[in-house]
Design an enzyme around this catalytic site. Structure first.
Site, short mmCIF file in Angstrom:
data_model
loop_
_atom_site.label_atom_id
_atom_site.label_comp_id
_atom_site.label_asym_id
_atom_site.label_seq_id
_atom_site.Cartn_x
_atom_site.Cartn_y
_atom_site.Cartn_z
N HIS A 244 -2.04 5.71 -4.29
CA HIS A 244 -2.45 4.32 -4.58
C HIS A 244 -3.15 4.21 -5.93
O HIS A 244 -3.84 3.21 -6.18
CB HIS A 244 -3.33 3.78 -3.45
CG HIS A 244 -2.56 3.51 -2.18
ND1 HIS A 244 -3.16 3.28 -0.97
CD2 HIS A 244 -1.22 3.44 -1.95
CE1 HIS A 244 -2.23 3.08 -0.03
NE2 HIS A 244 -1.04 3.18 -0.60
N CYS B 60 -0.44 -0.18 -27.61
CA CYS B 60 0.43 -1.22 -28.20
C CYS B 60 -0.38 -2.34 -28.87
O CYS B 60 0.21 -3.26 -29.44
CB CYS B 60 1.39 -1.80 -27.16
SG CYS B 60 0.59 -2.87 -25.95
C1 BJW Z 1 -14.10 7.64 9.04
C2 BJW Z 1 -15.39 7.57 8.67
C3 BJW Z 1 -16.04 8.78 8.54
C4 BJW Z 1 -14.74 5.59 8.77
N1 BJW Z 1 -15.40 9.88 8.81
N2 BJW Z 1 -13.39 8.68 9.31
C5 BJW Z 1 4.55 -5.41 7.71
C6 BJW Z 1 4.91 -4.19 8.26
C7 BJW Z 1 4.93 -3.05 7.49
C8 BJW Z 1 4.59 -3.08 6.16
C9 BJW Z 1 4.23 -4.28 5.60
C10 BJW Z 1 4.21 -5.43 6.37
N3 BJW Z 1 3.82 -6.45 5.58
C11 BJW Z 1 3.56 -5.94 4.34
C12 BJW Z 1 3.81 -4.64 4.35
C13 BJW Z 1 3.65 -3.68 3.22
C14 BJW Z 1 2.19 -3.43 2.88
C15 BJW Z 1 1.42 -3.13 4.14
O1 BJW Z 1 1.42 -2.03 4.67
N4 BJW Z 1 0.69 -4.10 4.66
C16 BJW Z 1 -0.04 -3.93 5.93
C17 BJW Z 1 -1.49 -4.36 5.71
C18 BJW Z 1 0.68 -4.66 6.99
N5 BJW Z 1 2.21 -2.29 2.01
C19 BJW Z 1 2.35 -2.42 0.70
O2 BJW Z 1 2.47 -3.51 0.17
C20 BJW Z 1 2.47 -1.13 -0.07
N6 BJW Z 1 3.65 -1.13 -0.84
C21 BJW Z 1 4.86 -1.14 -0.30
O3 BJW Z 1 5.05 -1.21 0.90
O4 BJW Z 1 5.86 -1.02 -1.21
C22 BJW Z 1 7.19 -1.09 -0.77
C23 BJW Z 1 7.85 -2.25 -1.39
C24 BJW Z 1 7.38 -2.79 -2.56
C25 BJW Z 1 8.02 -3.85 -3.14
C26 BJW Z 1 9.12 -4.39 -2.51
C27 BJW Z 1 9.58 -3.85 -1.31
C28 BJW Z 1 8.96 -2.78 -0.77
C29 BJW Z 1 1.30 -1.00 -1.04
C30 BJW Z 1 0.02 -0.82 -0.33
C31 BJW Z 1 -1.12 -0.79 -1.33
C32 BJW Z 1 -2.47 -0.65 -0.64
N7 BJW Z 1 -3.48 -0.92 -1.57
C33 BJW Z 1 -4.87 -0.74 -1.14
C34 BJW Z 1 -5.77 -1.15 -2.30
C35 BJW Z 1 -5.67 -0.07 -3.41
C36 BJW Z 1 -6.62 -0.30 -4.51
C37 BJW Z 1 -8.04 -0.44 -4.03
O5 BJW Z 1 -8.66 0.52 -3.51
O6 BJW Z 1 -8.58 -1.55 -4.19
O7 BJW Z 1 -5.09 0.62 -0.75
S1 BJW Z 1 -5.28 -1.64 0.36
C38 BJW Z 1 -6.32 -0.40 1.03
O8 BJW Z 1 -5.74 0.09 2.26
C39 BJW Z 1 -6.29 0.75 0.03
C40 BJW Z 1 -6.18 1.93 0.96
O9 BJW Z 1 -5.67 3.06 0.27
C41 BJW Z 1 -5.29 1.44 2.05
C42 BJW Z 1 -5.39 2.24 3.31
O10 BJW Z 1 -6.66 2.16 3.87
P1 BJW Z 1 -7.29 3.42 4.60
O11 BJW Z 1 -7.51 4.51 3.63
O12 BJW Z 1 -6.51 3.75 5.80
O13 BJW Z 1 -8.75 2.86 4.98
P2 BJW Z 1 -9.16 1.90 6.20
O14 BJW Z 1 -10.41 1.24 5.78
O15 BJW Z 1 -8.06 1.06 6.66
O16 BJW Z 1 -9.49 2.94 7.37
C43 BJW Z 1 -10.61 3.79 7.31
C44 BJW Z 1 -10.50 4.83 8.40
O17 BJW Z 1 -11.55 5.78 8.22
C45 BJW Z 1 -10.64 4.28 9.82
O18 BJW Z 1 -9.69 4.92 10.66
C46 BJW Z 1 -12.05 4.66 10.23
O19 BJW Z 1 -12.18 4.94 11.63
C47 BJW Z 1 -12.25 5.94 9.45
N8 BJW Z 1 -13.63 6.27 9.11
N9 BJW Z 1 -15.73 6.19 8.50
C48 BJW Z 1 -14.09 9.82 9.19
N10 BJW Z 1 -17.35 8.80 8.18
#
Ligand code: BJW
Length: 244
Positions: free
Chosen positions: A112, A142
């Site tokens: 990401h 650029c």
């Molecule tokens: C602990 C703890 C401790 C707490 N110890 N554990 C419907 C179905 C399927 C897919 C989609 C859909 N509608 C849309 C989509 C696609 C979309 C998506 O998945 N959306 C869903 C929300 C539904 N995905 C995208 O758009 C991605 N691109 C894509 O699919 O491209 C294909 C495509 C493109 C174009 C055309 C056609 C196809 C891109 C996704 C980009 C995500 N970006 C972000 C922001 C990045 C920049 C930033 O940081 O600001 O990435 S969003 C955010 O979520 C960030 C993270 O990397 C990402 C994942 O989050 P993560 O790491 O899982 O964190 P949390 O907070 O969710 O969970 C924390 C966990 O830690 C929990 O389990 C806690 O229990 C635990 N925890 N404390 C251990 N101490």
């Protein structure tokens, strides 16, 4: 014997470093306070670059005050221990922070993107950018203004290094997801891919992920305790491979 471990980390691995997670069961994540559609999409940046850049300036300043925790350090230890016995760790992170690198991990795949880099939408150049970003900043390559954005992957954009990630997954013996909610694709789909490749799957998390039922084994608790304990077990008690 385990030769190649594939680890996927998410925001939970950096939570105890003070960076916060996006979603949590207590409703206190970043996306409970900030609307992702207004801050983490290409459309938001096109319509309101000032707000989007200010959000990432705030995150960059928080990162400057954060330090790696015991989970980051344990994964760096795992990389070294596997390499010493001719094996390999693939470490893929969804996190845009640099805490794995600061803990000593050498090969980190940032699917990401990276908060400390900027990308020019005009010429596509990517540069280290540890300072605040402004629409008035000129691209060093650029010279055009208005195109510099954080080098991060927003909703609707294609994550980075996907071919390399799939190749590594297909060659690994064990898939481990640490501190990720399993809510965001394509990363949330890696566990299903891993199962299709015949890998054993292991979840280390605070709370069960949305896709927890796809894991063969789970351990719940703070990453700063669970990850070092798991690595210690591997390094001191053996590397027995446990096929599905
Ligand atoms: C602990 C703890 C401790 C707490 N110890 N554990 C419907 C179905 C399927 C897919 C989609 C859909 N509608 C849309 C989509 C696609 C979309 C998506 O998945 N959306 C869903 C929300 C539904 N995905 C995208 O758009 C991605 N691109 C894509 O699919 O491209 C294909 C495509 C493109 C174009 C055309 C056609 C196809 C891109 C996704 C980009 C995500 N970006 C972000 C922001 C990045 C920049 C930033 O940081 O600001 O990435 S969003 C955010 O979520 C960030 C993270 O990397 C990402 C994942 O989050 P993560 O790491 O899982 O964190 P949390 O907070 O969710 O969970 C924390 C966990 O830690 C929990 O389990 C806690 O229990 C635990 N925890 N404390 C251990 N101490």
């Amino acid at each position: 014997m385990l030769k190649h471990i594939f680890v996927l980390t998410g925001a939970g691995v950096s939570a105890e470093s003070g960076l916060g997670t996006f979603r949590d069961k207590r409703g206190e994540g970043i996306w409970a306070r900030f609307d992702p559609m207004k801050l983490a999409t290409p459309e938001a940046f096109a319509g309101n670059p000032e707000d989007v850049l200010a959000f990432y300036d705030m995150r960059r300043r928080n990162l400057a005050n954060a330090k790696p925790n015991a989970a980051h350090r344990a994964l760096a230890r795992l990389e070294g221990a596997l390499a010493a016995r001719g094996g390999r760790l693939t470490l893929v992170t969804q996190n845009i922070d640099d805490l794995h690198e600061r803990a000593g991990s050498r090969n980190v795949i940032h699917m990401h993107g990276e908060l400390l880099k900027a990308r020019c939408q005009h010429c596509s150049s990517v540069r280290l950018w540890p300072e605040d970003l402004s629409p008035a900043d000129a691209c060093p390559d650029c010279s055009r203004t208005g195109g510099l954005r954080p080098h991060v992957v927003w909703f609707g954009e294609m994550p980075l290094h996907m071919d390399e990630i799939d190749r590594a997954l297909s060659q690994a013996d064990l898939f481990v997801a640490i501190g990720t909610s399993g809510a965001v694709y394509p990363a949330a789909g890696f566990v299903a891919d891993a199962r299709a490749y015949g890998l054993r799957t292991f979840e280390i998390n605070m709370d069960p992920a949305d896709n927890a039922d796809l894991f063969d084994e789970q351990r719940y608790g703070p990453a700063s305790e669970t990850v070092p304990a798991w690595v210690e077990e591997l390094v001191t008690k053996g590397w027995a491979r446990n096929d599905r």
